[in-house]
Design a protein around this motif. Structure first.
Motif, PDB file in Angstrom:
ATOM      1  N   LEU A  56      15.196 -89.609 -77.496  1.00  0.00           N
ATOM      2  CA  LEU A  56      14.326 -88.634 -78.149  1.00  0.00           C
ATOM      3  C   LEU A  56      13.018 -88.456 -77.387  1.00  0.00           C
ATOM      4  CD1 LEU A  56      14.862 -89.647 -81.886  1.00  0.00           C
ATOM      5  CD2 LEU A  56      15.790 -87.644 -80.721  1.00  0.00           C
ATOM      6  N   TYR A  57      12.385 -89.566 -77.006  1.00  0.00           N
ATOM      7  CA  TYR A  57      11.132 -89.465 -76.256  1.00  0.00           C
ATOM      8  C   TYR A  57      11.351 -88.805 -74.891  1.00  0.00           C
ATOM      9  CZ  TYR A  57       8.456 -92.373 -79.532  1.00  0.00           C
ATOM     10  OH  TYR A  57       7.804 -92.863 -80.641  1.00  0.00           O
ATOM     11  N   LEU A  58      12.448 -89.174 -74.234  1.00  0.00           N
ATOM     12  CA  LEU A  58      12.726 -88.585 -72.924  1.00  0.00           C
ATOM     13  C   LEU A  58      13.014 -87.089 -73.066  1.00  0.00           C
ATOM     14  CD1 LEU A  58      13.188 -88.870 -69.878  1.00  0.00           C
ATOM     15  CD2 LEU A  58      15.578 -89.479 -70.386  1.00  0.00           C
ATOM     16  N   GLY A  59      13.775 -86.717 -74.090  1.00  0.00           N
ATOM     17  CA  GLY A  59      14.056 -85.298 -74.309  1.00  0.00           C
ATOM     18  C   GLY A  59      12.785 -84.500 -74.525  1.00  0.00           C
ATOM     19  N   GLU A  60      11.835 -85.066 -75.265  1.00  0.00           N
ATOM     20  CA  GLU A  60      10.559 -84.396 -75.487  1.00  0.00           C
ATOM     21  C   GLU A  60       9.777 -84.260 -74.183  1.00  0.00           C
ATOM     22  OE1 GLU A  60       9.792 -85.773 -80.139  1.00  0.00           O
ATOM     23  OE2 GLU A  60       8.993 -86.980 -78.489  1.00  0.00           O
ATOM     24  N   LEU A  61       9.773 -85.320 -73.383  1.00  0.00           N
ATOM     25  CA  LEU A  61       9.063 -85.270 -72.099  1.00  0.00           C
ATOM     26  C   LEU A  61       9.664 -84.219 -71.179  1.00  0.00           C
ATOM     27  CD1 LEU A  61       7.155 -86.400 -69.876  1.00  0.00           C
ATOM     28  CD2 LEU A  61       8.941 -88.085 -69.361  1.00  0.00           C
ATOM     29  N   LEU A  62      10.985 -84.215 -71.042  1.00  0.00           N
ATOM     30  CA  LEU A  62      11.634 -83.279 -70.133  1.00  0.00           C
ATOM     31  C   LEU A  62      11.468 -81.833 -70.601  1.00  0.00           C
ATOM     32  CD1 LEU A  62      14.921 -85.230 -69.332  1.00  0.00           C
ATOM     33  CD2 LEU A  62      12.874 -85.049 -67.926  1.00  0.00           C
ATOM     34  N   THR A  63      11.521 -81.628 -71.903  1.00  0.00           N
ATOM     35  CA  THR A  63      11.292 -80.279 -72.432  1.00  0.00           C
ATOM     36  C   THR A  63       9.883 -79.801 -72.077  1.00  0.00           C
ATOM     37  OG1 THR A  63      12.846 -80.631 -74.272  1.00  0.00           O
ATOM     38  CG2 THR A  63      11.215 -78.880 -74.526  1.00  0.00           C
ATOM     39  N   VAL A  68       9.637 -94.011 -70.956  1.00  0.00           N
ATOM     40  CA  VAL A  68      10.502 -92.909 -70.531  1.00  0.00           C
ATOM     41  C   VAL A  68       9.848 -92.109 -69.405  1.00  0.00           C
ATOM     42  CG1 VAL A  68      11.660 -92.739 -72.771  1.00  0.00           C
ATOM     43  CG2 VAL A  68       9.665 -91.287 -72.309  1.00  0.00           C
ATOM     44  N   ARG A  69       8.523 -92.124 -69.353  1.00  0.00           N
ATOM     45  CA  ARG A  69       7.857 -91.438 -68.239  1.00  0.00           C
ATOM     46  C   ARG A  69       8.189 -92.121 -66.915  1.00  0.00           C
ATOM     47  NH1 ARG A  69       4.677 -87.382 -67.772  1.00  0.00           N
ATOM     48  NH2 ARG A  69       3.398 -87.103 -65.907  1.00  0.00           N
ATOM     49  N   ASP A  72       2.638 -99.182 -57.971  1.00  0.00           N
ATOM     50  CA  ASP A  72       2.245 -98.776 -56.623  1.00  0.00           C
ATOM     51  C   ASP A  72       3.005 -97.552 -56.128  1.00  0.00           C
ATOM     52  OD1 ASP A  72       0.543-100.938 -56.682  1.00  0.00           O
ATOM     53  OD2 ASP A  72       1.845-102.242 -55.492  1.00  0.00           O
ATOM     54  N   LYS A  73       4.310 -97.488 -56.391  1.00  0.00           N
ATOM     55  CA  LYS A  73       5.129 -96.409 -55.844  1.00  0.00           C
ATOM     56  C   LYS A  73       5.256 -95.200 -56.772  1.00  0.00           C
ATOM     57  CE  LYS A  73       7.938 -98.969 -52.512  1.00  0.00           C
ATOM     58  NZ  LYS A  73       9.313 -99.119 -51.968  1.00  0.00           N
ATOM     59  N   LEU A  74       5.236 -95.448 -58.072  1.00  0.00           N
ATOM     60  CA  LEU A  74       5.402 -94.355 -59.025  1.00  0.00           C
ATOM     61  C   LEU A  74       4.079 -93.888 -59.613  1.00  0.00           C
ATOM     62  CD1 LEU A  74       8.469 -95.691 -61.094  1.00  0.00           C
ATOM     63  CD2 LEU A  74       8.507 -94.266 -59.030  1.00  0.00           C
ATOM     64  N   GLY A  75       3.049 -94.710 -59.472  1.00  0.00           N
ATOM     65  CA  GLY A  75       1.781 -94.404 -60.116  1.00  0.00           C
ATOM     66  C   GLY A  75       1.843 -94.568 -61.622  1.00  0.00           C
ATOM     67  N   TRP A  76       2.764 -95.430 -62.086  1.00  0.00           N
ATOM     68  CA  TRP A  76       2.978 -95.618 -63.520  1.00  0.00           C
ATOM     69  C   TRP A  76       2.215 -96.821 -64.038  1.00  0.00           C
ATOM     70  CZ3 TRP A  76       4.743 -99.699 -66.451  1.00  0.00           C
ATOM     71  CH2 TRP A  76       5.026 -99.422 -67.800  1.00  0.00           C
ATOM     72  N   GLN A  77       1.709 -96.711 -65.244  1.00  0.00           N
ATOM     73  CA  GLN A  77       1.165 -97.863 -65.947  1.00  0.00           C
ATOM     74  C   GLN A  77       1.209 -97.594 -67.447  1.00  0.00           C
ATOM     75  OE1 GLN A  77      -2.845 -98.473 -64.613  1.00  0.00           O
ATOM     76  NE2 GLN A  77      -3.592 -96.515 -65.362  1.00  0.00           N
TER      77      GLN A  77
END
Length: 325
Positions: A15-22, A228-229, A297-302
């Motif tokens: 559900l969270y991923l679907g919202e992000l991709l939309t 999910v991001r 470092d590679k994705l810039g994710w936190q």
């Protein structure tokens, strides 16, 4: 327009991923097992623009039909028998869905894409449960896998199969080794939601106590919306790879109870929690804590949501749900 196929779209991550991709402008397709799936109304409410397709990870022919219909540029395999305790009681079906299901999907993508197999980017939802009897602390991408449940074993198979398809066929296939991630959308069978739901009911006088197993187990808990991001970011990289996704902090079940009960004004929860040996695992995973340096470092994710904020969010959501019921 990019097109994404999500297996396991009925779960919290789906559900969270679907919202992000939309929000990112994708056309979203979701694989649903069974036309009478009770979670379909939830998906249609949360993701009204998504197209739901019916198929089964244990049936390669149905996966080929779904791929032909959706023609995705990205595939996110979140579908699994994901409740660890259930996997001991049903090790065979856990293997069929969680392990072989990933293989079936990888093979279906290879057959569907033909000579352009690298044109369909694939994400495999790997799990910190693969580390099991952790061989180093914290756990990172190179840590030896030592699973301690049928679920962990099945996820390890799927993880290595993803690597194998990447190396054998040049597929853009990445795995996210996600540590525990929770939200108000988490199923009530999982310990975090079990606690938040029980605490809400205790606060409203609808429940007297909560039965728990091992209170000393420690986990690295984060917010599913953050995680999910990281999945999406992996498939935006020029090269496929594997990444640990975690907060780098560990908390015990006791810590979870502390924060949850504090949210409703109870400092001493000992009178509300009773031990029940039925909730002990046959083989316990004592300590999981991830090193997400590579993802940072590679994705810039936190992560953006801390442990206390996450638990408070879940308790508040269950209080609202209980009051509305």
């Amino acid at each position: 327009m990019k097109r994404a196929l999500i297996t396991g779209i009925t779960g919290q991550d789906g559900l969270y991923l679907g919202e992000l991709l939309t929000a990112e402008g994708y056309e979203v397709f979701g694989l649903v097992r069974g036309q009478n799936n009770p979670k379909i109304p939830l998906v249609r409410e949360a993701l009204p623009e998504a197209t739901l397709l019916f198929g089964d990870l244990t049936d390669t022919s149905s996966l080929l039909r779904v791929l032909e219909r959706s023609n995705p540029t990205e595939v996110y395999n979140l579908g699994a028998i994901s409740f660890v305790a259930y996997s001991w009681e049903n090790a065979s079906i856990t293997t069929d869905v969680t392990a072989k299901g990933a293989l079936n999907l990888l093979e279906a993508i290879r057959l569907h894409a033909g000579n352009n197999s690298d044109g369909v980017r694939f994400y495999q939802a790997s799990s910190s449960e693969m580390f099991g009897k952790a061989q180093e602390v914290p756990q990172r991408e190179t840590t030896l896998l030592w699973p301690r449940s049928p679920y962990g074993v099945a996820k390890s198979f799927a993880h290595h199969m993803t690597i194998n398809y990447r190396e054998s066929y040049g597929m853009h296939a990445s795995s996210g080794i996600l540590f525990n991630h929770e939200s108000p959308r988490r199923g009530p069978e999982f310990v975090t939601r079990k606690v938040s739901q029980a605490v809400a009911r205790i606060a409203l006088g609808r429940q007297d106590s909560i039965a728990m197993g091992n209170l000393d187990a420690k986990r690295d808990w984060g917010f599913a919306g953050d995680y999910v991001r990281a999945m999406w970011l992996m498939l935006q990289q020029p090269d496929a790879d594997d990444y640990v996704v975690a907060t780098g902090e560990t908390h015990s079940i006791r810590d979870l109870l502390d924060v949850a009960f504090e949210r409703i004004g109870i400092d001493d929860w000992s009178g509300y929690v009773r031990y029940d040996e039925r909730y002990e695992r046959p083989a316990e995973v004592d300590l999981l804590i991830g090193d997400a340096s590579k993802a940072r470092d590679k994705l810039g994710w936190q992560p953006t949501v801390g442990f206390r904020e996450l638990v408070a969010m879940m308790v508040d959501a269950d209080l609202d749900a209980e009051r509305a019921s």
